[in-house]
Design a protein around this motif. Structure first.
Motif, short mmCIF file in Angstrom:
data_model
loop_
_atom_site.label_atom_id
_atom_site.label_comp_id
_atom_site.label_asym_id
_atom_site.label_seq_id
_atom_site.Cartn_x
_atom_site.Cartn_y
_atom_site.Cartn_z
N ASN A 21 10.68 -1.08 47.04
CA ASN A 21 9.42 -0.34 47.17
C ASN A 21 8.29 -1.24 47.65
N HIS A 22 8.39 -2.53 47.32
CA HIS A 22 7.33 -3.48 47.66
C HIS A 22 7.72 -4.38 48.83
N GLY A 23 8.94 -4.23 49.34
CA GLY A 23 9.38 -5.07 50.44
C GLY A 23 9.46 -6.54 50.07
N GLU A 24 9.84 -6.82 48.81
CA GLU A 24 9.87 -8.20 48.33
C GLU A 24 11.28 -8.60 47.91
N THR A 25 11.67 -9.80 48.29
CA THR A 25 12.95 -10.39 47.89
C THR A 25 12.67 -11.67 47.10
N TYR A 26 13.32 -11.80 45.97
CA TYR A 26 13.16 -12.99 45.14
C TYR A 26 14.48 -13.75 45.13
N GLU A 27 14.43 -15.00 45.55
CA GLU A 27 15.63 -15.83 45.60
C GLU A 27 15.56 -16.88 44.50
N MET A 28 16.69 -17.12 43.85
CA MET A 28 16.69 -18.05 42.72
C MET A 28 18.08 -18.64 42.52
N ASN A 29 18.13 -19.73 41.81
CA ASN A 29 19.40 -20.31 41.38
C ASN A 29 19.49 -20.19 39.87
N CYS A 30 20.47 -20.82 39.24
CA CYS A 30 20.57 -20.77 37.78
C CYS A 30 20.82 -22.18 37.24
N PRO A 31 20.54 -22.41 35.96
CA PRO A 31 20.74 -23.75 35.40
C PRO A 31 22.22 -24.09 35.29
N ARG A 32 22.50 -25.34 34.98
CA ARG A 32 23.89 -25.75 34.79
C ARG A 32 24.21 -25.77 33.30
N LEU A 33 25.48 -25.65 32.98
CA LEU A 33 25.93 -25.62 31.59
C LEU A 33 26.45 -26.99 31.20
N SER A 34 25.85 -27.57 30.19
CA SER A 34 26.26 -28.89 29.70
C SER A 34 26.98 -28.74 28.37
N ILE A 35 28.22 -29.23 28.32
CA ILE A 35 29.03 -29.17 27.10
C ILE A 35 29.22 -30.59 26.58
N ARG A 36 28.54 -30.93 25.51
CA ARG A 36 28.66 -32.26 24.91
C ARG A 36 29.74 -32.23 23.84
N ILE A 37 30.72 -33.12 23.99
CA ILE A 37 31.82 -33.17 23.04
C ILE A 37 31.52 -34.15 21.91
N LEU A 38 30.97 -35.30 22.25
CA LEU A 38 30.63 -36.33 21.27
C LEU A 38 29.21 -36.83 21.52
N PRO A 39 28.46 -37.32 20.51
CA PRO A 39 28.92 -37.45 19.12
C PRO A 39 28.88 -36.14 18.32
N VAL A 40 28.04 -35.20 18.76
CA VAL A 40 27.94 -33.90 18.09
C VAL A 40 28.20 -32.80 19.11
N PRO A 41 29.19 -31.93 18.87
CA PRO A 41 29.49 -30.87 19.84
C PRO A 41 28.30 -29.93 20.06
N ARG A 42 27.93 -29.74 21.33
CA ARG A 42 26.83 -28.85 21.66
C ARG A 42 27.06 -28.24 23.03
N MET A 43 26.48 -27.06 23.24
CA MET A 43 26.45 -26.45 24.56
C MET A 43 25.01 -26.09 24.88
N ASP A 44 24.55 -26.47 26.07
CA ASP A 44 23.17 -26.21 26.45
C ASP A 44 23.06 -25.88 27.92
N TRP A 45 22.11 -25.01 28.24
CA TRP A 45 21.75 -24.78 29.62
C TRP A 45 20.65 -25.78 29.98
N VAL A 46 20.87 -26.54 31.05
CA VAL A 46 19.93 -27.58 31.45
C VAL A 46 19.76 -27.54 32.98
N GLY A 47 18.71 -28.22 33.46
CA GLY A 47 18.51 -28.33 34.90
C GLY A 47 17.33 -27.50 35.39
N ASN A 48 17.15 -27.52 36.68
CA ASN A 48 15.99 -26.89 37.31
C ASN A 48 16.36 -25.57 37.99
N VAL A 49 15.51 -24.59 37.78
CA VAL A 49 15.64 -23.29 38.44
C VAL A 49 14.42 -23.07 39.32
N ASN A 50 14.66 -22.78 40.57
CA ASN A 50 13.57 -22.50 41.51
C ASN A 50 13.63 -21.04 41.93
#
Length: 394
Positions: free
Chosen positions: A195-224
């Motif tokens: 309706n507005h003639g607008e397109t929005y382009e974007m990427n997504c963050p990366r998934l970081s899975i830390r095994i040691l020393p403490v198991p964690r999963m996090d989304w990190v990085g830059n999104v433009n």
């Protein structure tokens, strides 16, 4: 217990198909069923599985045993980030009056596609030609696995009432880093407010899975995020900080800014947590307001339901992996192993048959191309509008 809806259908001249749908992840916890289907000693099993994998190795085609699988396909996870919401952020993007307000709402919608993950388990790698088709309200979402080597997933979603279109394609590239697994997601996401003639382009963050020393999963990085028609740009950073030993710290942080490059001006500063609230500060007036509340958007999510079993294709994720998902949720690990091997063997058989016939596989819903120069994929939908799906998200 994992909340699941499934049913059987017997088609004429065809084998019965089982359709298994599971509850999406929400901020109430990684999963209300995790202890129900996940095997014990998962960290020890994961370390044993990775002991012969060299740091820097590409894990794209690494096959996990069922004990490490969530009872759903990665294709379903991509789709859930679009259609599993408790509020309609897309409608808000469309209804805002000014370009800046629409852009700010798109930033909030983009954040809403970031969803919780569970350490030590992963969804199934989609098979070639696998599809996932779900509707929520007037929003119809269709995904297809258009390549498996490398794995590329394409998404097309349309809302005829709001006149909105969404086109994604993405290629996850996981690599082992010794004590962590980093998954970059190549590709592009586009949201079109027609309706507005607008397109929005974007990427997504990366998934970081830390095994040691403490198991964690996090989304990190830059999104433009950028809108070529208005010139507006957002630079968003996903970060997590930890103490020296890996405990504590501040996780799931979002910081960034919304800019108007034509004026060399920062309009808003963005700050918050993607699993809580995100706010913007007007750099001119100093006014602060919340643009995203995870509790309102990704809490209380319900399992999709089957409205038309006959309309569910045999390529649908919930059918392809139905028997395996049910075995995992029942902790029937030997059956799960057999079912997973069965899916993989059927896929290999189809590849061999196409090779013998000299045929190339062609996606059913997307035109796909690959540029050797830029090493980028491009996926464009064949149809203008996505039809109503036989599976409905409540």
């Amino acid at each position: 217990m994992f909340k699941v809806r499934w049913e059987m259908e017997v088609a004429k001249g065809k084998e019965a198909k089982k359709i298994v749908l599971t509850k999406p992840f929400s901020i109430e916890g990684e999963s209300d069923a995790e202890p129900f289907y996940r095997a014990p000693n998962l960290l020890r099993r994961l370390l044993s599985l990775l002991k012969n994998v060299r740091p820097g190795s590409d894990l794209t085609n690494f096959q996990l045993p069922p004990v490490f699988n969530l009872p759903k396909s990665q294709l379903q996870c991509y789709g859930e980030s679009v259609y599993c919401t408790s509020s309609n952020l897309l409608s808000k993007c469309n209804s805002e009056q000014s370009p800046v307000d629409r852009f700010t709402s798109v930033v909030a919608w983009s954040i809403s596609t970031t969803r919780p993950s569970s350490f030590g388990v992963a969804p199934y790698n989609p098979i070639l030609g696998e599809t996932h088709h779900v509707s929520k309200g007037y929003l119809n979402v269709l995904l297809e696995q258009v390549s498996v080597n490398p794995p590329v997933s394409a998404l097309h979603a349309t809302d005829e009432k709001e006149n909105i279109e969404m086109i994604w394609w993405q290629q996850p590239v996981p690599k082992f880093r010794g004590t962590s697994i980093e998954t970059e997601v190549h590709g592009k996401r586009m949201l079109k407010l027609l309706n507005h003639g607008e397109t929005y382009e974007m990427n997504c963050p990366r998934l970081s899975i830390r095994i040691l020393p403490v198991p964690r999963m996090d989304w990190v990085g830059n999104v433009n995020i950028r809108c070529p028609e208005t010139g507006l740009v957002a630079e968003i950073s996903y970060t997590s900080s930890y103490s020296l030993l890996g405990f504590g710290g501040n996780r799931k942080l979002i910081k960034g800014k919304i800019l108007d490059p034509s004026l060399f001006k920062v309009l808003y500063e963005v700050d918050g947590h993607w699993d809580k609230t995100v706010q913007v500060k007007d750099t001119k007036s100093g006014e602060i307001r919340v643009i995203y509340d995870a509790k309102e958007v990704i809490s209380g999510l319900k399992t999709p339901i089957i409205k038309n079993a006959e309309g569910v294709l045999t390529s649908e994720s919930a059918v392809v992996w139905g028997e395996l998902s049910e075995a995992i949720m029942k902790n029937e690990w030997e059956k799960a192993r057999e079912e997973k091997e069965g899916v993989e063997e059927r896929e290999k058989k189809m590849v061999r048959e196409r090779g013998m016939k000299g045929e190339s596989w062609v996606p059913k819903n997307f035109r796909v191309s690959y540029s050797k120069d830029t090493r980028e994929w491009n996926c464009s939908p064949i149809h203008k509008w996505v039809p109503l799906a036989p599976i409905i998200a409540p």
